[in-house]
Design a protein around this motif. Structure first.
Motif, mmCIF file in Angstrom:
data_model
loop_
_atom_site.group_PDB
_atom_site.id
_atom_site.type_symbol
_atom_site.label_atom_id
_atom_site.label_comp_id
_atom_site.label_asym_id
_atom_site.label_seq_id
_atom_site.Cartn_x
_atom_site.Cartn_y
_atom_site.Cartn_z
ATOM 1 N N TYR A 286 0.806 -1.214 0.000
ATOM 2 C CA TYR A 286 0.000 0.000 0.000
ATOM 3 C C TYR A 286 0.845 1.272 0.000
ATOM 4 O O TYR A 286 0.306 2.376 0.137
ATOM 5 N N GLY A 287 2.141 1.124 -0.120
ATOM 6 C CA GLY A 287 3.013 2.292 -0.135
ATOM 7 C C GLY A 287 3.397 2.791 1.238
ATOM 8 O O GLY A 287 4.019 3.848 1.367
ATOM 9 N N ASN A 288 3.045 2.033 2.298
ATOM 10 C CA ASN A 288 3.455 2.406 3.647
ATOM 11 C C ASN A 288 4.950 2.175 3.832
ATOM 12 O O ASN A 288 5.509 1.226 3.273
ATOM 13 N N GLN A 289 5.573 3.028 4.627
ATOM 14 C CA GLN A 289 6.995 2.869 4.904
ATOM 15 C C GLN A 289 7.214 1.726 5.899
ATOM 16 O O GLN A 289 6.505 1.618 6.898
ATOM 17 N N THR A 290 8.168 0.869 5.625
ATOM 18 C CA THR A 290 8.462 -0.273 6.488
ATOM 19 C C THR A 290 9.934 -0.275 6.879
ATOM 20 O O THR A 290 10.775 0.286 6.178
ATOM 21 N N CYS A 291 10.219 -0.912 7.990
ATOM 22 C CA CYS A 291 11.593 -1.109 8.439
ATOM 23 C C CYS A 291 11.755 -2.572 8.845
ATOM 24 O O CYS A 291 11.015 -3.067 9.702
ATOM 25 N N TYR A 292 12.686 -3.254 8.201
ATOM 26 C CA TYR A 292 12.992 -4.640 8.518
ATOM 27 C C TYR A 292 14.304 -4.679 9.303
ATOM 28 O O TYR A 292 15.264 -3.972 8.957
ATOM 29 N N PHE A 293 14.342 -5.499 10.355
ATOM 30 C CA PHE A 293 15.600 -5.640 11.086
ATOM 31 C C PHE A 293 15.675 -7.008 11.744
ATOM 32 O O PHE A 293 14.650 -7.635 12.045
ATOM 33 N N SER A 294 16.899 -7.459 11.945
ATOM 34 C CA SER A 294 17.138 -8.726 12.638
ATOM 35 C C SER A 294 18.240 -8.532 13.670
ATOM 36 O O SER A 294 19.222 -7.827 13.425
ATOM 37 N N ILE A 295 18.038 -9.154 14.835
ATOM 38 C CA ILE A 295 19.011 -9.097 15.921
ATOM 39 C C ILE A 295 19.441 -10.519 16.237
ATOM 40 O O ILE A 295 18.599 -11.380 16.488
ATOM 41 N N GLU A 296 20.730 -10.756 16.239
ATOM 42 C CA GLU A 296 21.239 -12.119 16.408
ATOM 43 C C GLU A 296 22.125 -12.251 17.626
ATOM 44 O O GLU A 296 22.951 -13.163 17.708
ATOM 45 N N GLU A 297 21.938 -11.353 18.599
ATOM 46 C CA GLU A 297 22.646 -11.487 19.871
ATOM 47 C C GLU A 297 21.615 -11.666 20.975
ATOM 48 O O GLU A 297 20.498 -11.126 20.901
ATOM 49 N N PRO A 298 21.908 -12.439 22.003
ATOM 50 C CA PRO A 298 20.945 -12.656 23.087
ATOM 51 C C PRO A 298 20.568 -11.334 23.751
ATOM 52 O O PRO A 298 21.422 -10.488 24.009
ATOM 53 N N HIS A 299 19.260 -11.163 24.027
ATOM 54 C CA HIS A 299 18.813 -9.937 24.681
ATOM 55 C C HIS A 299 17.501 -10.209 25.418
ATOM 56 O O HIS A 299 16.699 -11.029 24.996
ATOM 57 N N GLN A 300 17.307 -9.515 26.520
ATOM 58 C CA GLN A 300 16.059 -9.616 27.272
ATOM 59 C C GLN A 300 15.223 -8.364 27.160
ATOM 60 O O GLN A 300 14.122 -8.294 27.726
ATOM 61 N N LYS A 301 15.726 -7.388 26.414
ATOM 62 C CA LYS A 301 14.963 -6.156 26.197
ATOM 63 C C LYS A 301 15.170 -5.691 24.763
ATOM 64 O O LYS A 301 16.288 -5.684 24.255
ATOM 65 N N LEU A 302 14.074 -5.315 24.122
ATOM 66 C CA LEU A 302 14.120 -4.789 22.760
ATOM 67 C C LEU A 302 13.506 -3.393 22.771
ATOM 68 O O LEU A 302 12.420 -3.185 23.318
ATOM 69 N N SER A 303 14.188 -2.431 22.178
ATOM 70 C CA SER A 303 13.724 -1.056 22.154
ATOM 71 C C SER A 303 13.735 -0.538 20.714
ATOM 72 O O SER A 303 14.735 -0.695 20.005
ATOM 73 N N ILE A 304 12.609 0.054 20.284
ATOM 74 C CA ILE A 304 12.518 0.706 18.979
ATOM 75 C C ILE A 304 12.078 2.140 19.226
ATOM 76 O O ILE A 304 10.946 2.390 19.657
ATOM 77 N N ASP A 305 12.952 3.074 18.943
ATOM 78 C CA ASP A 305 12.716 4.486 19.222
ATOM 79 C C ASP A 305 12.663 5.239 17.892
ATOM 80 O O ASP A 305 13.656 5.303 17.165
ATOM 81 N N VAL A 306 11.483 5.795 17.570
ATOM 82 C CA VAL A 306 11.284 6.492 16.292
ATOM 83 C C VAL A 306 10.930 7.947 16.564
ATOM 84 O O VAL A 306 10.019 8.239 17.332
ATOM 85 N N ILE A 307 11.660 8.865 15.925
ATOM 86 C CA ILE A 307 11.363 10.287 15.997
ATOM 87 C C ILE A 307 11.111 10.789 14.577
ATOM 88 O O ILE A 307 11.916 10.556 13.676
ATOM 89 N N SER A 308 9.968 11.450 14.382
ATOM 90 C CA SER A 308 9.583 11.934 13.055
ATOM 91 C C SER A 308 9.116 13.378 13.147
ATOM 92 O O SER A 308 8.539 13.801 14.156
ATOM 93 N N TYR A 309 9.363 14.119 12.084
ATOM 94 C CA TYR A 309 8.891 15.497 11.973
ATOM 95 C C TYR A 309 7.948 15.595 10.776
ATOM 96 O O TYR A 309 8.269 15.120 9.682
ATOM 97 N N PHE A 310 6.765 16.214 10.991
ATOM 98 C CA PHE A 310 5.737 16.309 9.961
ATOM 99 C C PHE A 310 5.343 17.757 9.730
ATOM 100 O O PHE A 310 5.441 18.599 10.627
#
Length: 293
Positions: free
Chosen positions: A57-81
């Motif tokens: 549908y033309g939406n912006q996407t972000c693909y990512f993979s993490i291959e190290e052991p972790h107990q916390k995942l954080s995704i921080d997005v800052i946008s200006y409109f």
């Protein structure tokens, strides 16, 4: 109007996650009256792979993979409109098309826009058309009303007859239950609207994004007090998609910020993917802050 939006998503797991693969719908998109000026996404732990793209549908996407052991995942997005105020709503309200005329055009779609719009009349993973849903919306439309008048009447009906209650539903609550109990959250009201209007033959799509909330007079705005929001849009041939917010009984102008749209929530889930290990439970924390700049 210019805005800065920060959307912070954090997952905490009861045991280490060995690796994960994810797709995020957290990046902004441009629309007819909305333009993204700048953006950045920061994932922690640092991904071994990360790329951006667009979905169907033309939406912006972000693909990512993490291959190290972790107990916390954080995704921080800052946008200006930047959102331009236009007379689009006034033009939409003056459009003369009726429900009958719309259905006649969709019966013989002779343009690319009509053929694409028909996709939003079909069933989708979380929204299925039905007679009870059609019956609930039917009394909002009549032969002497325009399509926009009918949808506005329907939006007002949902606003007045349904109660906002975050404890009454989950992301998997069926529409039949939402209709019966007359309560839910913005996602439920958007899905209910999709089901009712599609059942009448009206192309309707799910809108996902943010809504600026203003504090009471004399009080400071709390950081993180805003939230993701959901509403819907209907298609008017030779005019475009017109948005409606049944949670607030308004037609969105410059306080609704669009992140993505699709057939329903499943198309625009903020974060989806696969994790390996991580224990038997997880805790999700989401903070959204919308500021005028």
């Amino acid at each position: 109007m210019k805005y800065k939006v920060r959307h912070l998503t954090e997952y905490e797991y009861t045991a280490p996650v060995a690796l994960c693969y994810n797709m995020a719908h957290l990046l902004p998109r441009d629309t007819q009256n909305q333009r993204c000026l700048n953006r950045r996404i920061k994932v922690w732990p640092k991904p071994i792979y990360q790329s951006e793209g667009q979905d169907y549908y033309g939406n912006q996407t972000c693909y990512f993979s993490i291959e190290e052991p972790h107990q916390k995942l954080s995704i921080d997005v800052i946008s200006y409109f930047e959102i331009q105020t236009t007379d689009f709503i006034a033009q939409a309200e003056a459009h003369p098309m009726t429900l009958g005329e719309l259905k006649a055009l969709l019966a013989q779609p002779n343009t690319a826009d009509l053929r694409m719009a028909k996709e939003f009349v079909l069933n989708s993973p979380q929204v299925r058309c039905s007679k009870p849903l059609a019956d609930y919306a039917q009394d909002c439309f009549s032969d002497d009303m325009t399509l926009i008048q009918g949808v506005k009447a329907f939006m007002h009906k949902v606003f007045t007859e349904f109660r906002f209650d975050p404890t009454s539903t989950t992301v998997a609550t069926p529409l039949e239950q939402v209709l019966e109990q007359k309560s839910g959250v913005c996602q439920d009201f958007a899905h209910l609207s999709l089901g009712c209007l599609r059942s009448l033959g009206i192309p309707t799509r799910y809108m996902s994004g943010y809504l600026e909330t203003l504090p009471p007079p004399g009080q400071e705005k709390l950081t993180g007090a805003d939230a993701s929001h959901a509403w819907f849009a209907v298609f008017i041939p030779d005019f475009g998609w017109v948005e409606f917010d049944p949670t607030n009984d308004i037609m969105p102008t410059d306080q609704h910020i669009v992140t993505a749209f699709g057939r329903d929530y499943s198309d625009v889930t903020p974060l989806q993917g696969v994790i390996f290990e991580g224990g038997d439970s997880q805790t999700l924390s989401v903070s959204v802050d919308v500021q005028r700049v």
